[in-house]
Design a protein around this motif. Structure first.
Motif, PDB file in Angstrom:
ATOM      1  N   GLN A  35      34.014  42.354  34.026  1.00 14.48           N
ATOM      2  CA  GLN A  35      33.236  42.373  35.037  1.00 14.48           C
ATOM      3  C   GLN A  35      34.203  43.645  36.152  1.00 14.48           C
ATOM      4  O   GLN A  35      33.375  44.286  36.676  1.00 14.48           O
ATOM      5  CB  GLN A  35      33.319  40.985  36.029  1.00 14.48           C
ATOM      6  N   CYS A  36      35.236  43.500  36.012  1.00 13.58           N
ATOM      7  CA  CYS A  36      35.980  44.233  37.121  1.00 13.58           C
ATOM      8  C   CYS A  36      35.907  46.076  36.694  1.00 13.58           C
ATOM      9  O   CYS A  36      35.636  46.746  37.661  1.00 13.58           O
ATOM     10  CB  CYS A  36      37.708  44.177  36.757  1.00 13.58           C
ATOM     11  N   VAL A  37      35.767  46.040  35.449  1.00 15.14           N
ATOM     12  CA  VAL A  37      35.303  47.761  35.000  1.00 15.14           C
ATOM     13  C   VAL A  37      33.760  47.766  35.126  1.00 15.14           C
ATOM     14  O   VAL A  37      33.618  48.654  35.640  1.00 15.14           O
ATOM     15  CB  VAL A  37      35.614  47.678  33.435  1.00 15.14           C
ATOM     16  N   LYS A  38      32.961  46.957  34.956  1.00 15.35           N
ATOM     17  CA  LYS A  38      31.408  47.040  35.061  1.00 15.35           C
ATOM     18  C   LYS A  38      31.350  47.330  36.372  1.00 15.35           C
ATOM     19  O   LYS A  38      30.305  48.214  36.930  1.00 15.35           O
ATOM     20  CB  LYS A  38      30.771  46.010  34.544  1.00 15.35           C
ATOM     21  N   GLU A  39      31.858  46.509  37.357  1.00 14.21           N
ATOM     22  CA  GLU A  39      31.381  46.421  38.771  1.00 14.21           C
ATOM     23  C   GLU A  39      32.348  47.503  39.545  1.00 14.21           C
ATOM     24  O   GLU A  39      32.101  47.458  40.951  1.00 14.21           O
ATOM     25  CB  GLU A  39      31.374  45.189  39.558  1.00 14.21           C
ATOM     26  N   ASN A  40      33.454  47.911  39.039  1.00 16.39           N
ATOM     27  CA  ASN A  40      34.350  48.577  39.730  1.00 16.39           C
ATOM     28  C   ASN A  40      34.790  47.736  41.026  1.00 16.39           C
ATOM     29  O   ASN A  40      35.179  48.280  42.079  1.00 16.39           O
ATOM     30  CB  ASN A  40      34.153  49.925  40.039  1.00 16.39           C
ATOM     31  N   LYS A  41      35.115  46.639  40.790  1.00 12.04           N
ATOM     32  CA  LYS A  41      35.257  45.330  41.897  1.00 12.04           C
ATOM     33  C   LYS A  41      36.278  44.762  41.455  1.00 12.04           C
ATOM     34  O   LYS A  41      36.544  44.000  40.479  1.00 12.04           O
ATOM     35  CB  LYS A  41      34.082  44.575  42.230  1.00 12.04           C
ATOM     36  N   SER A  42      37.620  44.063  42.242  1.00 11.34           N
ATOM     37  CA  SER A  42      38.417  43.313  42.093  1.00 11.34           C
ATOM     38  C   SER A  42      38.104  41.937  41.425  1.00 11.34           C
ATOM     39  O   SER A  42      36.884  41.585  42.011  1.00 11.34           O
ATOM     40  CB  SER A  42      39.571  43.287  43.167  1.00 11.34           C
ATOM     41  N   GLN A  43      38.799  41.576  40.476  1.00 13.84           N
ATOM     42  CA  GLN A  43      38.377  40.169  40.052  1.00 13.84           C
ATOM     43  C   GLN A  43      39.596  39.294  39.861  1.00 13.84           C
ATOM     44  O   GLN A  43      40.650  39.802  39.930  1.00 13.84           O
ATOM     45  CB  GLN A  43      37.664  40.247  38.651  1.00 13.84           C
ATOM     46  N   GLU A  44      39.697  38.127  39.638  1.00 13.42           N
ATOM     47  CA  GLU A  44      40.694  37.202  39.566  1.00 13.42           C
ATOM     48  C   GLU A  44      40.402  35.955  38.526  1.00 13.42           C
ATOM     49  O   GLU A  44      39.306  35.314  38.723  1.00 13.42           O
ATOM     50  CB  GLU A  44      41.326  36.659  40.779  1.00 13.42           C
ATOM     51  N   THR A  45      41.346  35.428  37.817  1.00 14.97           N
ATOM     52  CA  THR A  45      41.170  34.288  37.206  1.00 14.97           C
ATOM     53  C   THR A  45      42.573  33.745  36.910  1.00 14.97           C
ATOM     54  O   THR A  45      43.453  34.484  36.683  1.00 14.97           O
ATOM     55  CB  THR A  45      40.557  34.511  35.901  1.00 14.97           C
ATOM     56  N   HIS A  46      42.696  32.641  37.001  1.00 14.75           N
ATOM     57  CA  HIS A  46      43.777  31.933  36.638  1.00 14.75           C
ATOM     58  C   HIS A  46      45.291  32.467  37.424  1.00 14.75           C
ATOM     59  O   HIS A  46      46.226  32.421  36.806  1.00 14.75           O
ATOM     60  CB  HIS A  46      44.222  31.533  35.042  1.00 14.75           C
ATOM     61  N   GLY A  47      45.079  32.876  38.509  1.00 13.63           N
ATOM     62  CA  GLY A  47      46.083  33.522  39.364  1.00 13.63           C
ATOM     63  C   GLY A  47      46.389  34.991  38.975  1.00 13.63           C
ATOM     64  O   GLY A  47      47.332  35.560  39.084  1.00 13.63           O
ATOM     65  N   ILE A  48      45.655  35.499  37.969  1.00  9.96           N
ATOM     66  CA  ILE A  48      45.780  37.095  37.639  1.00  9.96           C
ATOM     67  C   ILE A  48      44.727  37.781  38.009  1.00  9.96           C
ATOM     68  O   ILE A  48      43.661  37.518  37.886  1.00  9.96           O
ATOM     69  CB  ILE A  48      45.976  36.936  35.874  1.00  9.96           C
ATOM     70  N   GLU A  49      45.229  38.721  38.576  1.00 11.86           N
ATOM     71  CA  GLU A  49      44.526  39.738  39.511  1.00 11.86           C
ATOM     72  C   GLU A  49      43.971  40.798  38.743  1.00 11.86           C
ATOM     73  O   GLU A  49      45.057  41.561  37.649  1.00 11.86           O
ATOM     74  CB  GLU A  49      44.929  40.202  40.692  1.00 11.86           C
ATOM     75  N   PHE A  50      42.666  41.370  38.757  1.00 13.76           N
ATOM     76  CA  PHE A  50      42.265  42.493  37.988  1.00 13.76           C
ATOM     77  C   PHE A  50      41.697  43.580  39.026  1.00 13.76           C
ATOM     78  O   PHE A  50      40.932  43.084  39.673  1.00 13.76           O
ATOM     79  CB  PHE A  50      41.212  42.209  36.982  1.00 13.76           C
ATOM     80  N   SER A  54      41.239  54.493  40.883  1.00  9.62           N
ATOM     81  CA  SER A  54      41.861  55.625  40.481  1.00  9.62           C
ATOM     82  C   SER A  54      41.560  56.050  39.083  1.00  9.62           C
ATOM     83  O   SER A  54      42.503  56.375  38.354  1.00  9.62           O
ATOM     84  CB  SER A  54      43.202  56.159  41.064  1.00  9.62           C
ATOM     85  N   GLY A  55      40.734  55.371  38.436  1.00  5.00           N
ATOM     86  CA  GLY A  55      40.474  55.532  36.915  1.00  5.00           C
ATOM     87  C   GLY A  55      41.441  54.945  36.051  1.00  5.00           C
ATOM     88  O   GLY A  55      41.697  54.991  34.852  1.00  5.00           O
ATOM     89  N   MET A  56      41.909  53.535  36.723  1.00  5.09           N
ATOM     90  CA  MET A  56      42.861  52.784  36.018  1.00  5.09           C
ATOM     91  C   MET A  56      42.294  51.401  36.094  1.00  5.09           C
ATOM     92  O   MET A  56      41.686  51.029  36.973  1.00  5.09           O
ATOM     93  CB  MET A  56      44.254  52.915  36.546  1.00  5.09           C
ATOM     94  N   LEU A  57      42.516  50.454  34.952  1.00  6.64           N
ATOM     95  CA  LEU A  57      42.523  49.071  35.271  1.00  6.64           C
ATOM     96  C   LEU A  57      43.922  48.536  35.268  1.00  6.64           C
ATOM     97  O   LEU A  57      44.613  48.771  34.415  1.00  6.64           O
ATOM     98  CB  LEU A  57      41.635  48.529  33.671  1.00  6.64           C
TER      99      LEU A  57
END
Length: 156
Positions: A35-50, A54-57
């Protein structure tokens, strides 16, 4: 004893059925990374942020440590499903597009946290003569028998 390919599937399935929370954790991480890569939008699960920046995950771990994956995008895995791909050094020791998915991302996360715990323990034991470390063990050279307990969670 070497197992044949057809013998592995039931073992894998039995392990996954016996460990539903771990299996769910894998797929939560997988979904959030995609979802983070598809939407280019920050995501979070289990206290871990994605985050995609700038072209990086980036996968953000406590306390702010980052794992970075170069030029992420959604690709197709060997089973025809979606996966996150990124650029990195592969098995050929050359720069190439690599594939990842929830369990592999989670393995990277666990290895990074384990490394951080090892470094913390080495710092806590710095008054001793550390001669090596192997995986999660620190080897200390000492003249007398010593016993050291370090509580990593409460930093005592």
């Amino acid at each position: 004893m070497v197992l044949e390919e057809e013998e592995l599937k039931p073992l894998v399935n039995a392990w996954r059925m016996s460990n539903p929370n771990i299996t769910q954790f894998w797929w939560d991480v997988d979904w959030v990374a995609k979802q983070c890569v598809k939407e280019n939008k920050s995501q979070e699960t289990h206290g871990i942020e994605f985050h995609c920046l700038s072209g990086m995950l980036f996968i953000i771990l406590s306390p702010g440590r980052r794992l970075a994956y170069v030029k992420p995008r959604i690709g197709e895995n060997q089973f025809g499903g979606e996966s996150v791909t990124y650029e990195g050094v592969g098995g050929t020791k050359k720069w190439e597009r690599l594939e990842s998915y929830g369990p592999k991302f989670l393995e990277n996360i666990v290895q990074a946290i384990s490394r951080d715990i090892l470094m913390y323990s080495i710092k806590m034991l710095s008054t001793y003569r550390i001669v090596a470390h192997v995986h999660d063990e620190v080897i200390i050279e000492a003249n007398t028998q010593i016993s050291v307990t370090v509580d990593f969670l409460t930093k005592k």
